[in-house]
Design an enzyme around this catalytic site. Structure first.
Site, PDB file in Angstrom:
ATOM      1  N   ASP A 226       1.199  16.946  86.782  1.00 51.17           N
ATOM      2  CA  ASP A 226      -0.010  16.243  86.624  1.00 51.17           C
ATOM      3  C   ASP A 226      -1.040  17.025  87.445  1.00 51.17           C
ATOM      4  O   ASP A 226      -2.432  16.722  87.290  1.00 51.17           O
ATOM      5  CB  ASP A 226       0.245  14.855  87.016  1.00 51.17           C
ATOM      6  CG  ASP A 226       0.557  15.066  88.774  1.00 51.17           C
ATOM      7  OD1 ASP A 226       0.940  15.922  89.274  1.00 51.17           O
ATOM      8  OD2 ASP A 226      -0.080  14.138  89.743  1.00 51.17           O
TER       9      ASP A 226
ATOM     10  N   CYS B 181      -3.352  16.190  45.208  1.00 49.90           N
ATOM     11  CA  CYS B 181      -2.150  16.460  45.539  1.00 49.90           C
ATOM     12  C   CYS B 181      -1.903  17.596  46.540  1.00 49.90           C
ATOM     13  O   CYS B 181      -3.028  18.184  46.922  1.00 49.90           O
ATOM     14  CB  CYS B 181      -1.403  17.071  44.305  1.00 49.90           C
ATOM     15  SG  CYS B 181      -2.033  18.378  43.415  1.00 49.90           S
TER      16      CYS B 181
ATOM     17  N   CYS C 160      -3.918  20.764  45.680  1.00 50.74           N
ATOM     18  CA  CYS C 160      -5.261  20.734  45.861  1.00 50.74           C
ATOM     19  C   CYS C 160      -5.568  21.176  47.346  1.00 50.74           C
ATOM     20  O   CYS C 160      -6.425  21.662  47.517  1.00 50.74           O
ATOM     21  CB  CYS C 160      -5.822  19.146  45.799  1.00 50.74           C
ATOM     22  SG  CYS C 160      -5.547  18.491  43.595  1.00 50.74           S
TER      23      CYS C 160
ATOM     24  N   ASP D   4       8.134  17.787  87.525  1.00 55.18           N
ATOM     25  CA  ASP D   4       7.629  17.873  88.818  1.00 55.18           C
ATOM     26  C   ASP D   4       7.763  16.781  89.821  1.00 55.18           C
ATOM     27  O   ASP D   4       7.857  15.553  89.303  1.00 55.18           O
ATOM     28  CB  ASP D   4       6.101  18.300  88.779  1.00 55.18           C
ATOM     29  CG  ASP D   4       5.433  18.373  90.080  1.00 55.18           C
ATOM     30  OD1 ASP D   4       5.800  19.377  90.747  1.00 55.18           O
ATOM     31  OD2 ASP D   4       4.379  17.638  90.281  1.00 55.18           O
TER      32      ASP D   4
ATOM     33  N   ASP E   9       0.479  22.702  88.128  1.00 53.89           N
ATOM     34  CA  ASP E   9       1.464  22.690  87.067  1.00 53.89           C
ATOM     35  C   ASP E   9       0.974  23.052  85.545  1.00 53.89           C
ATOM     36  O   ASP E   9       1.760  23.420  84.912  1.00 53.89           O
ATOM     37  CB  ASP E   9       1.647  21.080  86.701  1.00 53.89           C
ATOM     38  CG  ASP E   9       2.362  20.532  87.872  1.00 53.89           C
ATOM     39  OD1 ASP E   9       2.964  21.052  88.663  1.00 53.89           O
ATOM     40  OD2 ASP E   9       2.024  19.275  88.131  1.00 53.89           O
TER      41      ASP E   9
END
Length: 757
Positions: free
Chosen positions: A642, A17, A20, A442, A646
């Site tokens: 990318d 559970c 635990c 971008d 950035d």
């Protein structure tokens, strides 16, 4: 400077559970050298960040064992598929053991139930004393307790020794109390009768509750295996062997684990690519859908990268191995998805806080229920009624559904995202994406293709466009400038026959010059024409001005001192950008563009894709400040980029999304990676996030509602008005049903589909 930490992932055994998981997490967190520990009940994994000098993988495992749980061993240097297969094998064996225990419990409970009914109609077996039937029931119930339910009691005892309480504590207390009461009524019935209490037994309650809880566990474990089906599907795609070229040109099929860096591998039509590498010779089209979600094959020629588990379609080629094992793109994807599934979403903190105090609170409520019923009920039935309601409260309150509500939805959605080429690095990024109301894009490489492309070829009067392109490409083949490569690429696409050029020279800042078929050729900007004293004829002036107004770069071509034409070059917008941006806007998200280009170029691109707001002439070091500027306006910002420049903006944004074709720095800074180089992945990520959060909220609502309504009913709240009491057996069935319903609701995410794919 922050200390350098390492991360270890442990596969935990024995958790039943959320309590635990919380207990294991606390045990790991207290281990010296551990900086952070996250234990996920649904995935049964612990992710631990630790200081190598102060903690080791062995000490982490010891902490788990000391807490009373086990750790599945991961064999070192094995393929991801083999490691997962071993884990699946061990879990399958655990599932078989659990199923066997359930059927034994169900079979015995099936016999105990009708025998218990004889207490209501003693005359059905004349001459058979009730005492003998009770002893028979005791003998039938003992295997249910000692074999089928053994783990509940062992776990409860372990928790008690560590001064903790889990779901097993509730089960052990409930069924144990019913059994001990029945045992006493069986062995010393006179003690009860002297006090005016019927010596009734509840062996059927004990056996049936254990059988029903085991049934819930069986259904739960089966559903859990489905939540990680996406990872197994990815791993199943991996090739098992590779055709390696040995010295002397001999081609030998070898197991994948024997492939080494630098090996040359042959791939034939219809075969899977064994591992990552670079094509050395040959040509083909490769289906990379398992990586990117893109169904269209990608053309591969010498120098192009190929990735393991992708499918070769048409041609044959050879490639040199550059990555094996855990370093391959597939293994990295699996690791990212596993890490995301093991992480904790902020919304889960509420469930964690509740689970931490839930079990002790339930025990107190159960004891109060017993005391009240024992005090207020009629003397002849007060002990049985107090016991039955005590057991019902303990059983119905098991917090399984609460613990499964969030992680199961995260597991399914991150796996589904991977199928679409959207790699979610953490549950926090997935949850944050739900809140995004501004997407900052971008321009170069994100909205646009990120490489210059010839868009127009304009020839002067009396000149042929094909000849103009042929001559220009002959000169540019000897140049390494990106604009030159664009001209060469376009000429090849147009199937223009190649010409040889000689006496090449680069004119710095202006262009290039060479001799083609004995004629002097110049190609470059307008400054090159001015420098060489070449006038632009009137029929080229207007097209040049028009191209410049459209933010195109113009390359002028002159032959033997005469301008013969010009080429328009631009970084073109991706085919999918406008549609993806429109869909984001339909979701109520404002899309903003950011670029280092001049305002004229930025405005042109913004018009093409339907963006209203943009930032132009933004220096790389200023991109993160633009993100902060939007955040200062109260916006939740997702940044999509990318490049290396950035990375700061991706890290600053509430959610960073890196285009998969981008740099490693950008990918590391982002919370979500898009394997396809188009904006459709942004839409998919946000739509998936919204549907996931909707599912999590539904799960939490039902889990809280179930316990909020179930506990008072089990305590007997309805009895004074309606005369209704909740049987402990019905409570056990309802508890099992609640966990299965949460899992089933999470599994609905497997039906998620994105309109952009």
């Amino acid at each position: 400077m922050e200390p350098v930490t390492q991360t270890e992932t442990l596969d935990i055994e024995g958790m039943t559970c959320a309590s635990c998981a919380s207990f294991v997490e606390k045990s790991l967190s207290r281990t010296p050298g551990v900086q952070r520990a996250v234990v996920n009940f649904a995935t049964e994994k612990a992710t631990v960040d630790y200081l190598p000098g102060q903690a080791t993988p062995a000490s982490l495992k010891e902490a788990v064992v000391q807490a009373g749980y086990g750790v599945l061993e991961r064999a070192p240097n094995t393929l991801a598929a083999d490691r997962q297969a071993e884990i699946d094998r061990q879990k399958a064996e655990a599932y078989r053991r659990l199923t066997r225990r359930f059927w034994v419990a169900a079979g015995l409970a099936g016999g105990i139930m009708p025998l218990s009914m004889l207490m209501l109609w003693p005359g059905l077996l004349p001459g058979v004393p009730m005492q003998a039937i009770n002893y028979l029931l005791l003998l039938l119930t003992l295997p249910v307790l000692l074999y089928c339910g053994r783990e509940f009691y062992a776990s409860a005892w372990n928790s008690f020794q560590h001064r903790a309480a889990t779901m097993d504590t509730l089960i052990a207390l409930g069924t144990g109390a019913a059994f001990l009461y029945s045992l006493a009524a069986t062995v010393v019935p006179g003690w009860f009768m002297r006090r005016g209490i019927p010596p009734e037994v509840y062996y059927d309650t004990t056996a049936t509750i254990i059988a029903l809880i085991l049934l819930g566990k069986v259904l739960e474990m089966r559903a859990k295996t489905q939540t990680s089906a996406a990872i197994r599907a990815l791993l199943d795609l991996q090739a098992k062997t590779a055709r390696v070229v040995r010295p002397g040109g001999l081609e030998v099929d070898v197991p994948l684990e024997q492939v080494q860096l630098g090996d040359v591998v042959v791939v034939r039509p219809g075969e899977k690519i064994a591992t990552d590498g670079v094509v050395e010779d040959g040509y083909s089209a490769v289906n990379e859908a398992m990586l990117t979600g893109e169904s269209l094959p990608v053309e591969k020629k010498a120098g192009d990268p190929v990735f393991g588990a992708t499918l070769n379609k048409t041609g044959s080629f050879r490639f040199r191995v550059t990555k094996v094992g855990a370093d391959t793109r597939l293994s990295q994807i699996v690791k990212l998805v596993e890490d995301a599934q093991g992480s904790r979403a902020p919304i889960q903190r509420l469930a964690d806080k509740v689970s931490a105090i839930f079990v002790p609170t339930v025990v107190i409520i159960a004891l109060l229920t017993f005391v009240l019923w024992f005090s207020l009920a009629p003397v002849d039935v007060r002990l049985p009624l107090a016991l039955v309601n005590f057991v019902a409260v303990l059983i119905i309150a098991c917090p399984c559904a609460l613990g499964l509500a969030t992680p199961t939805a995260i597991m399914v959605s991150t796996g589904k995202g991977a199928q679409y080429g959207v790699l979610i690095r953490s549950a926090e990024a997935l949850e944050k994406a739900y809140q995004v109301n501004t997407v900052l894009l971008d321009k170069t490489g994100t909205i646009t293709r990120g490489e210059p492309t010839v868009t127009e070829v304009v020839a002067a009067r009396g000149q042929a466009a094909a000849r103009l392109l042929q001559v220009a490409a002959a000169v540019e083949r000897l140049s390494e400038h990106p604009l030159a490569q664009a001209v060469v690429r376009y000429a090849e696409q147009q199937s223009v026959p190649a010409l040889a050029a000689t006496h090449f020279r680069a004119v710095e800042g202006h262009g290039a010059a060479a001799s083609v078929q004995g004629q002097a050729v110049l190609i470059g900007n307008q400054g090159l024409l001015r420098k060489e004293g070449i006038a632009l004829p009137p029929e080229l002036t207007a097209p040049a001005e028009q191209l410049l107004a459209q933010a195109r770069t113009v390359l002028y071509v002159a032959v033997e001192g005469q301008a013969v034409g010009l080429l328009g070059v631009a970084d073109t917008v991706r085919d999918t950008s406008a549609a993806a941006i429109q869909r984001l806007q339909q979701h109520g998200i404002e899309v903003v563009m950011m670029t280092g280009d001049n305002p004229q170029t930025a405005a042109q691109v913004a018009r093409q894709v339907g963006i209203q707001q943009f930032f132009a002439e933004v220096l790389p070091q200023d991109k993160a400040s633009k993100v902060r500027e939007l955040q200062a306006q109260g916006r939740v910002v997702a940044m999509v980029g990318d490049g290396i420049n950035d990375a700061p903006a991706l890290a600053q944004a509430d959610v960073g999304l890196a285009i998969g074709a981008g740099t490693d720095v950008a990918l590391e800074a982002a919370g979500i990676t898009l394997m396809r180089s188009d904006l459709g992945g942004v839409v998919t990520a946000i739509e998936l996030s919204r549907q996931t959060m909707r599912t999590i909220r539904q799960n939490l609502f039902f889990a809280f509602l179930y316990n909020t309504l179930g506990i008072p009913v089990a305590a007997g709240l309805l009895y004074p008005v309606f005369g209704v009491l909740l049987s402990p057996m019905l409570a056990a069935g309802a508890m099992a049903l609640s966990s299965v319903s949460v899992l089933t609701n999470s599994l609905r995410l497997r039906g998620f589909s994105s309109a952009t794919h």
